[in-house]
Design a protein around this motif. Structure first.
Motif, PDB file in Angstrom:
ATOM      1  N   PRO A  71      48.596  46.011  34.053  1.00  0.00           N
ATOM      2  CA  PRO A  71      48.500  45.488  35.409  1.00  0.00           C
ATOM      3  C   PRO A  71      47.289  44.572  35.590  1.00  0.00           C
ATOM      4  O   PRO A  71      46.276  44.734  34.907  1.00  0.00           O
ATOM      5  N   VAL A  72      47.426  43.649  36.505  1.00  0.00           N
ATOM      6  CA  VAL A  72      46.302  42.810  36.934  1.00  0.00           C
ATOM      7  C   VAL A  72      46.165  42.958  38.449  1.00  0.00           C
ATOM      8  O   VAL A  72      47.114  43.372  39.127  1.00  0.00           O
ATOM      9  N   VAL A  73      44.991  42.629  38.965  1.00  0.00           N
ATOM     10  CA  VAL A  73      44.791  42.587  40.414  1.00  0.00           C
ATOM     11  C   VAL A  73      44.548  41.127  40.781  1.00  0.00           C
ATOM     12  O   VAL A  73      43.567  40.530  40.322  1.00  0.00           O
ATOM     13  N   VAL A  74      45.486  40.555  41.542  1.00  0.00           N
ATOM     14  CA  VAL A  74      45.309  39.167  41.984  1.00  0.00           C
ATOM     15  C   VAL A  74      44.764  39.204  43.397  1.00  0.00           C
ATOM     16  O   VAL A  74      45.173  40.040  44.220  1.00  0.00           O
ATOM     17  N   GLN A  75      43.830  38.311  43.668  1.00  0.00           N
ATOM     18  CA  GLN A  75      43.150  38.389  44.957  1.00  0.00           C
ATOM     19  C   GLN A  75      42.702  36.996  45.425  1.00  0.00           C
ATOM     20  O   GLN A  75      42.486  36.099  44.614  1.00  0.00           O
ATOM     21  N   VAL A  76      42.584  36.872  46.739  1.00  0.00           N
ATOM     22  CA  VAL A  76      42.028  35.662  47.334  1.00  0.00           C
ATOM     23  C   VAL A  76      40.652  36.020  47.866  1.00  0.00           C
ATOM     24  O   VAL A  76      40.499  36.968  48.644  1.00  0.00           O
ATOM     25  N   LEU A  77      39.641  35.297  47.384  1.00  0.00           N
ATOM     26  CA  LEU A  77      38.269  35.506  47.818  1.00  0.00           C
ATOM     27  C   LEU A  77      37.884  34.363  48.753  1.00  0.00           C
ATOM     28  O   LEU A  77      38.190  33.202  48.475  1.00  0.00           O
ATOM     29  N   GLU A  78      37.199  34.702  49.834  1.00  0.00           N
ATOM     30  CA  GLU A  78      36.814  33.700  50.828  1.00  0.00           C
ATOM     31  C   GLU A  78      35.317  33.765  51.065  1.00  0.00           C
ATOM     32  O   GLU A  78      34.745  34.860  51.130  1.00  0.00           O
ATOM     33  N   GLY A  79      34.701  32.614  51.194  1.00  0.00           N
ATOM     34  CA  GLY A  79      33.265  32.581  51.503  1.00  0.00           C
ATOM     35  C   GLY A  79      32.735  31.168  51.373  1.00  0.00           C
ATOM     36  O   GLY A  79      33.446  30.252  50.987  1.00  0.00           O
ATOM     37  N   GLU A  80      31.439  31.003  51.698  1.00  0.00           N
ATOM     38  CA  GLU A  80      30.775  29.717  51.534  1.00  0.00           C
ATOM     39  C   GLU A  80      30.880  29.315  50.074  1.00  0.00           C
ATOM     40  O   GLU A  80      30.500  30.089  49.190  1.00  0.00           O
ATOM     41  N   ASN A  81      31.417  28.125  49.804  1.00  0.00           N
ATOM     42  CA  ASN A  81      31.404  27.613  48.434  1.00  0.00           C
ATOM     43  C   ASN A  81      32.062  28.587  47.443  1.00  0.00           C
ATOM     44  O   ASN A  81      31.556  28.792  46.337  1.00  0.00           O
ATOM     45  N   ALA A  82      33.171  29.193  47.861  1.00  0.00           N
ATOM     46  CA  ALA A  82      33.733  30.337  47.121  1.00  0.00           C
ATOM     47  C   ALA A  82      34.125  30.004  45.677  1.00  0.00           C
ATOM     48  O   ALA A  82      33.970  30.850  44.794  1.00  0.00           O
ATOM     49  N   VAL A  83      34.602  28.781  45.425  1.00  0.00           N
ATOM     50  CA  VAL A  83      35.037  28.445  44.061  1.00  0.00           C
ATOM     51  C   VAL A  83      33.838  28.506  43.106  1.00  0.00           C
ATOM     52  O   VAL A  83      33.870  29.190  42.075  1.00  0.00           O
ATOM     53  N   ALA A  84      32.765  27.806  43.478  1.00  0.00           N
ATOM     54  CA  ALA A  84      31.569  27.776  42.618  1.00  0.00           C
ATOM     55  C   ALA A  84      30.871  29.131  42.596  1.00  0.00           C
ATOM     56  O   ALA A  84      30.399  29.574  41.541  1.00  0.00           O
ATOM     57  N   LYS A  85      30.823  29.796  43.742  1.00  0.00           N
ATOM     58  CA  LYS A  85      30.170  31.114  43.811  1.00  0.00           C
ATOM     59  C   LYS A  85      30.858  32.105  42.880  1.00  0.00           C
ATOM     60  O   LYS A  85      30.214  32.836  42.127  1.00  0.00           O
ATOM     61  N   ASN A  86      32.198  32.110  42.904  1.00  0.00           N
ATOM     62  CA  ASN A  86      32.913  33.043  42.034  1.00  0.00           C
ATOM     63  C   ASN A  86      32.681  32.701  40.567  1.00  0.00           C
ATOM     64  O   ASN A  86      32.491  33.603  39.731  1.00  0.00           O
ATOM     65  N   ARG A  87      32.648  31.424  40.228  1.00  0.00           N
ATOM     66  CA  ARG A  87      32.416  31.043  38.822  1.00  0.00           C
ATOM     67  C   ARG A  87      31.013  31.454  38.373  1.00  0.00           C
ATOM     68  O   ARG A  87      30.818  31.884  37.239  1.00  0.00           O
ATOM     69  N   GLU A  88      30.068  31.360  39.304  1.00  0.00           N
ATOM     70  CA  GLU A  88      28.699  31.813  38.992  1.00  0.00           C
ATOM     71  C   GLU A  88      28.688  33.334  38.752  1.00  0.00           C
ATOM     72  O   GLU A  88      28.072  33.821  37.803  1.00  0.00           O
ATOM     73  N   LEU A  89      29.385  34.069  39.599  1.00  0.00           N
ATOM     74  CA  LEU A  89      29.412  35.532  39.448  1.00  0.00           C
ATOM     75  C   LEU A  89      30.142  35.962  38.179  1.00  0.00           C
ATOM     76  O   LEU A  89      29.768  36.961  37.560  1.00  0.00           O
ATOM     77  N   MET A  90      31.192  35.206  37.775  1.00  0.00           N
ATOM     78  CA  MET A  90      31.951  35.549  36.563  1.00  0.00           C
ATOM     79  C   MET A  90      31.147  35.305  35.301  1.00  0.00           C
ATOM     80  O   MET A  90      31.240  36.067  34.343  1.00  0.00           O
ATOM     81  N   GLY A  91      30.404  34.193  35.253  1.00  0.00           N
ATOM     82  CA  GLY A  91      29.712  33.798  34.029  1.00  0.00           C
ATOM     83  C   GLY A  91      30.646  33.027  33.104  1.00  0.00           C
ATOM     84  O   GLY A  91      31.821  32.836  33.399  1.00  0.00           O
ATOM     85  N   ALA A  92      30.110  32.596  31.972  1.00  0.00           N
ATOM     86  CA  ALA A  92      30.862  31.754  31.038  1.00  0.00           C
ATOM     87  C   ALA A  92      32.095  32.483  30.503  1.00  0.00           C
ATOM     88  O   ALA A  92      32.102  33.713  30.383  1.00  0.00           O
ATOM     89  N   THR A  93      33.116  31.688  30.135  1.00  0.00           N
ATOM     90  CA  THR A  93      34.371  32.235  29.588  1.00  0.00           C
ATOM     91  C   THR A  93      34.101  33.184  28.422  1.00  0.00           C
ATOM     92  O   THR A  93      34.685  34.261  28.334  1.00  0.00           O
ATOM     93  N   ASP A  94      33.218  32.745  27.521  1.00  0.00           N
ATOM     94  CA  ASP A  94      32.856  33.561  26.355  1.00  0.00           C
ATOM     95  C   ASP A  94      31.736  34.529  26.757  1.00  0.00           C
ATOM     96  O   ASP A  94      30.635  34.079  27.091  1.00  0.00           O
ATOM     97  N   PRO A  95      31.996  35.827  26.733  1.00  0.00           N
ATOM     98  CA  PRO A  95      30.967  36.766  27.199  1.00  0.00           C
ATOM     99  C   PRO A  95      29.657  36.664  26.414  1.00  0.00           C
ATOM    100  O   PRO A  95      28.593  36.964  26.952  1.00  0.00           O
ATOM    101  N   ALA A  96      29.745  36.184  25.170  1.00  0.00           N
ATOM    102  CA  ALA A  96      28.514  36.029  24.378  1.00  0.00           C
ATOM    103  C   ALA A  96      27.617  34.948  24.978  1.00  0.00           C
ATOM    104  O   ALA A  96      26.409  34.929  24.729  1.00  0.00           O
ATOM    105  N   LYS A  97      28.237  34.053  25.763  1.00  0.00           N
ATOM    106  CA  LYS A  97      27.463  32.954  26.377  1.00  0.00           C
ATOM    107  C   LYS A  97      27.230  33.174  27.870  1.00  0.00           C
ATOM    108  O   LYS A  97      26.607  32.335  28.529  1.00  0.00           O
TER     109      LYS A  97
END
Ligand code: CMP
Length: 140
Positions: A71-97
């Protein structure tokens, strides 16, 4: 900065390890509101279509298998600058980076089983949200 929405997916490696709550806490503590959310098991057709931009990449078949492996959990996140904010919180695609403290640095198992997906632009966010959610499922 404008209030935006972005599409997030908590991937099978994370749902398997019961990490949905911990990941959602990171979103909420950092100003992202979960305005829609559902737990689904993606079909192969669904996963192939969602990731078709990567169809020519060597990891495509494996990625599709992985996204259908639980299973996956799909979700819509809302907030100031949400696209960039979420990418910042996720970190790089490769966890080593990925920067320390980011979701992928904390939880990802590999570059493929990297716990979360987030839209990479406002345009893709709109497309990806529409892929999974009807407007009436997003309560704001
Ligand atoms: P995501 O942000 O969902 O976008 C595409 C996904 O493909 C990515 O996260 C990873 O799960 C996977 N991916 C990207 N690069 C690689 C790679 N080099 N090897 C395996 N999987 C990858």
């Amino acid at each position: 900065m404008a209030v935006e929405r972005t599409l997030s997916i908590i991937k099978p490696d994370a749902t398997r390890r019961n990490l949905t709550g911990k990941i959602n806490a990171i979103f909420e503590e950092n100003g992202l509101r979960i305005v829609a959310q559902k737990r689904i098991w993606m079909s192969r057709a669904h996963a192939k279509e969602f990731y078709k931009v990567h169809a020519e990449r060597p990891f495509y078949a494996s990625l599709v298998d992985f996204m259908c492996s639980g299973p996956v959990v799909v979700q819509v996140l809302e907030g100031e600058n949400a696209v960039a904010k979420n990418r910042e919180l996720m970190g790089a695609t490769d966890p080593a980076k990925a920067a320390p403290g980011t979701i992928r640095a904390l939880f990802a198992e590999s570059i493929e089983a990297n716990s979360v997906h987030g839209s990479d632009s406002a345009e893709n966010a709109a497309r990806e949200i529409a892929f999974f959610f009807a407007q009436t499922e997003i309560v704001g």
